[in-house]
Design an enzyme around this catalytic site. Structure first.
Site, PDB file in Angstrom:
ATOM      1  N   TYR A 191      33.930  38.880  48.540  1.00 34.81           N
ATOM      2  CA  TYR A 191      35.296  38.763  47.954  1.00 34.81           C
ATOM      3  C   TYR A 191      36.284  38.815  48.843  1.00 34.81           C
ATOM      4  O   TYR A 191      37.426  39.202  48.564  1.00 34.81           O
ATOM      5  CB  TYR A 191      35.362  39.720  46.539  1.00 34.81           C
ATOM      6  CG  TYR A 191      34.716  39.443  45.435  1.00 34.81           C
ATOM      7  CD1 TYR A 191      35.068  38.204  44.846  1.00 34.81           C
ATOM      8  CD2 TYR A 191      33.811  40.059  44.719  1.00 34.81           C
ATOM      9  CE1 TYR A 191      34.284  37.830  43.378  1.00 34.81           C
ATOM     10  CE2 TYR A 191      33.181  39.851  43.478  1.00 34.81           C
ATOM     11  CZ  TYR A 191      33.754  38.588  43.009  1.00 34.81           C
ATOM     12  OH  TYR A 191      32.858  38.315  41.868  1.00 34.81           O
ATOM     13  N   THR A 225      38.223  31.889  34.247  1.00 34.38           N
ATOM     14  CA  THR A 225      38.168  33.428  34.638  1.00 34.38           C
ATOM     15  C   THR A 225      38.630  34.540  33.507  1.00 34.38           C
ATOM     16  O   THR A 225      37.756  35.454  33.447  1.00 34.38           O
ATOM     17  CB  THR A 225      39.155  33.688  36.054  1.00 34.38           C
ATOM     18  OG1 THR A 225      38.963  32.571  36.830  1.00 34.38           O
ATOM     19  CG2 THR A 225      38.990  34.944  36.493  1.00 34.38           C
ATOM     20  N   ARG A 278      31.780  32.237  29.535  1.00 38.14           N
ATOM     21  CA  ARG A 278      32.698  33.096  29.320  1.00 38.14           C
ATOM     22  C   ARG A 278      33.398  33.103  27.984  1.00 38.14           C
ATOM     23  O   ARG A 278      33.583  34.112  27.459  1.00 38.14           O
ATOM     24  CB  ARG A 278      33.641  32.995  30.428  1.00 38.14           C
ATOM     25  CG  ARG A 278      33.127  33.584  32.091  1.00 38.14           C
ATOM     26  CD  ARG A 278      33.924  33.274  33.235  1.00 38.14           C
ATOM     27  NE  ARG A 278      33.700  33.620  34.255  1.00 38.14           N
ATOM     28  CZ  ARG A 278      34.112  33.365  35.490  1.00 38.14           C
ATOM     29  NH1 ARG A 278      35.052  32.098  35.616  1.00 38.14           N
ATOM     30  NH2 ARG A 278      33.728  33.926  36.657  1.00 38.14           N
ATOM     31  N   PHE A 327      43.444  43.530  41.772  1.00 36.33           N
ATOM     32  CA  PHE A 327      42.183  43.783  41.091  1.00 36.33           C
ATOM     33  C   PHE A 327      41.014  43.878  42.004  1.00 36.33           C
ATOM     34  O   PHE A 327      39.931  43.886  41.722  1.00 36.33           O
ATOM     35  CB  PHE A 327      41.814  42.555  40.038  1.00 36.33           C
ATOM     36  CG  PHE A 327      41.939  41.124  40.652  1.00 36.33           C
ATOM     37  CD1 PHE A 327      40.677  40.787  41.154  1.00 36.33           C
ATOM     38  CD2 PHE A 327      43.029  40.367  40.630  1.00 36.33           C
ATOM     39  CE1 PHE A 327      40.714  39.515  41.885  1.00 36.33           C
ATOM     40  CE2 PHE A 327      43.189  39.145  41.259  1.00 36.33           C
ATOM     41  CZ  PHE A 327      42.032  38.528  41.846  1.00 36.33           C
ATOM     42  N   LYS A 371      26.627  39.025  36.706  1.00 32.76           N
ATOM     43  CA  LYS A 371      27.506  40.150  37.345  1.00 32.76           C
ATOM     44  C   LYS A 371      26.947  41.542  36.436  1.00 32.76           C
ATOM     45  O   LYS A 371      26.169  41.120  35.392  1.00 32.76           O
ATOM     46  CB  LYS A 371      29.116  39.920  36.955  1.00 32.76           C
ATOM     47  CG  LYS A 371      29.617  38.874  37.890  1.00 32.76           C
ATOM     48  CD  LYS A 371      31.300  39.020  37.346  1.00 32.76           C
ATOM     49  CE  LYS A 371      31.988  37.925  38.297  1.00 32.76           C
ATOM     50  NZ  LYS A 371      33.289  38.114  38.166  1.00 32.76           N
ATOM     51  N   ASN A 390      33.681  39.310  33.348  1.00 25.36           N
ATOM     52  CA  ASN A 390      33.402  38.002  32.934  1.00 25.36           C
ATOM     53  C   ASN A 390      31.959  37.532  33.221  1.00 25.36           C
ATOM     54  O   ASN A 390      31.918  36.108  33.272  1.00 25.36           O
ATOM     55  CB  ASN A 390      34.426  36.982  33.116  1.00 25.36           C
ATOM     56  CG  ASN A 390      34.779  36.891  34.727  1.00 25.36           C
ATOM     57  OD1 ASN A 390      33.630  37.593  35.298  1.00 25.36           O
ATOM     58  ND2 ASN A 390      35.841  36.409  35.315  1.00 25.36           N
ATOM     59  N   ARG A 442      30.749  25.767  37.561  1.00 23.49           N
ATOM     60  CA  ARG A 442      32.165  26.361  37.289  1.00 23.49           C
ATOM     61  C   ARG A 442      32.502  25.753  35.918  1.00 23.49           C
ATOM     62  O   ARG A 442      33.107  26.463  34.999  1.00 23.49           O
ATOM     63  CB  ARG A 442      32.993  25.732  38.241  1.00 23.49           C
ATOM     64  CG  ARG A 442      32.952  26.088  39.842  1.00 23.49           C
ATOM     65  CD  ARG A 442      33.361  27.358  39.781  1.00 23.49           C
ATOM     66  NE  ARG A 442      34.738  27.782  39.813  1.00 23.49           N
ATOM     67  CZ  ARG A 442      35.299  28.765  40.066  1.00 23.49           C
ATOM     68  NH1 ARG A 442      34.463  29.818  40.408  1.00 23.49           N
ATOM     69  NH2 ARG A 442      36.582  28.769  39.721  1.00 23.49           N
ATOM     70  N   HIS A 454      29.571  34.731  38.325  1.00 27.32           N
ATOM     71  CA  HIS A 454      30.127  34.230  39.393  1.00 27.32           C
ATOM     72  C   HIS A 454      29.492  33.041  39.883  1.00 27.32           C
ATOM     73  O   HIS A 454      28.334  32.819  39.560  1.00 27.32           O
ATOM     74  CB  HIS A 454      30.284  35.163  40.658  1.00 27.32           C
ATOM     75  CG  HIS A 454      30.697  34.590  42.053  1.00 27.32           C
ATOM     76  ND1 HIS A 454      31.565  34.458  42.346  1.00 27.32           N
ATOM     77  CD2 HIS A 454      30.008  33.740  42.794  1.00 27.32           C
ATOM     78  CE1 HIS A 454      31.876  33.714  43.619  1.00 27.32           C
ATOM     79  NE2 HIS A 454      30.830  33.568  43.702  1.00 27.32           N
ATOM     80  N   GLU A 507      28.586  31.803  50.684  1.00 25.15           N
ATOM     81  CA  GLU A 507      28.120  32.697  49.665  1.00 25.15           C
ATOM     82  C   GLU A 507      26.306  32.823  49.655  1.00 25.15           C
ATOM     83  O   GLU A 507      25.914  33.983  49.685  1.00 25.15           O
ATOM     84  CB  GLU A 507      28.731  32.616  48.476  1.00 25.15           C
ATOM     85  CG  GLU A 507      30.189  32.975  48.410  1.00 25.15           C
ATOM     86  CD  GLU A 507      30.753  32.428  46.973  1.00 25.15           C
ATOM     87  OE1 GLU A 507      32.013  32.885  47.109  1.00 25.15           O
ATOM     88  OE2 GLU A 507      30.079  31.771  46.414  1.00 25.15           O
TER      89      GLU A 507
END
Ligand code: IDP
Ligand code: MG
Length: 140
Positions: free
Chosen positions: A52, A94, A105, A60, A12, A119, A88, A122, A133
């Site tokens: 998203y 998150t 994270r 958010f 990100k 964070n 993940r 993704h 995606e």
């Protein structure tokens, strides 16, 4: 052995701005997964809204889209057996305050008191999401 799975990872804008691209790629490579394709993208709103879509209407959501278009993002196609689950796990929770130490994270992220959690990363959360995606971010 079954064919390797593929997933989409995004570094990100906060990860790119904080010069953590190498650190995050290194963790993925050190775990043993393959980087199949990688590109730096300045995403537009249409791409982010599609990406998203599941979060539309949440408090958010607008801050998330604005944050994600605030700077370049590194998109990576990553392959390996059970890579979706594995990445993940590397990411952690998150909320970076609650993400376990040892995760990306948990080690590198924190709460900045903003409307959206910054964070760093993704990662697709299921085979269906990964396929959807990957086709959004690796179109050409
Ligand atoms: P994930 O990235 O761990 O899969 P999602 O629930 O899919 O988490 O949410 C997408 C992104 O939206 C998160 O990574 C985070 O940046 C942000 N986000 C999710 N839930 C919240 C929240 O409750 N407050 C602020 N930001 C959030
Ligand atoms: Mg998600």
């Amino acid at each position: 052995m079954s064919a390797p799975q593929e997933t989409l990872v995004l570094i990100k804008p906060d990860g790119v701005a904080r010069n953590l691209t190498g650190e995050i790629l290194s963790r993925i490579e050190s775990k043993g997964y393959q980087l199949v394709d990688i590109r730096m993208v300045q995403p537009d709103r249409d791409l982010l809204r599609a990406h998203y879509a599941e979060h539309e209407g949440k408090p958010f959501y607008e801050p998330l889209v604005t944050f994600m278009e605030s700077g370049p993002v590194v998109a990576i196609r990553v392959a390996g057996h059970r890579v979706i689950e594995g990445i993940r796990s590397l990411c952690g929770a998150t909320d970076p305050t609650q993400a376990a130490p040892g995760t990306i994270r948990g080690d590198l992220g924190r709460d900045w008191g903003l409307a959206v959690q910054q964070n760093l990363i993704h990662a697709s959360d299921s085979p269906e999401t990964a396929e959807r995606e990957l086709s959004l971010w690796f179109k050409s």
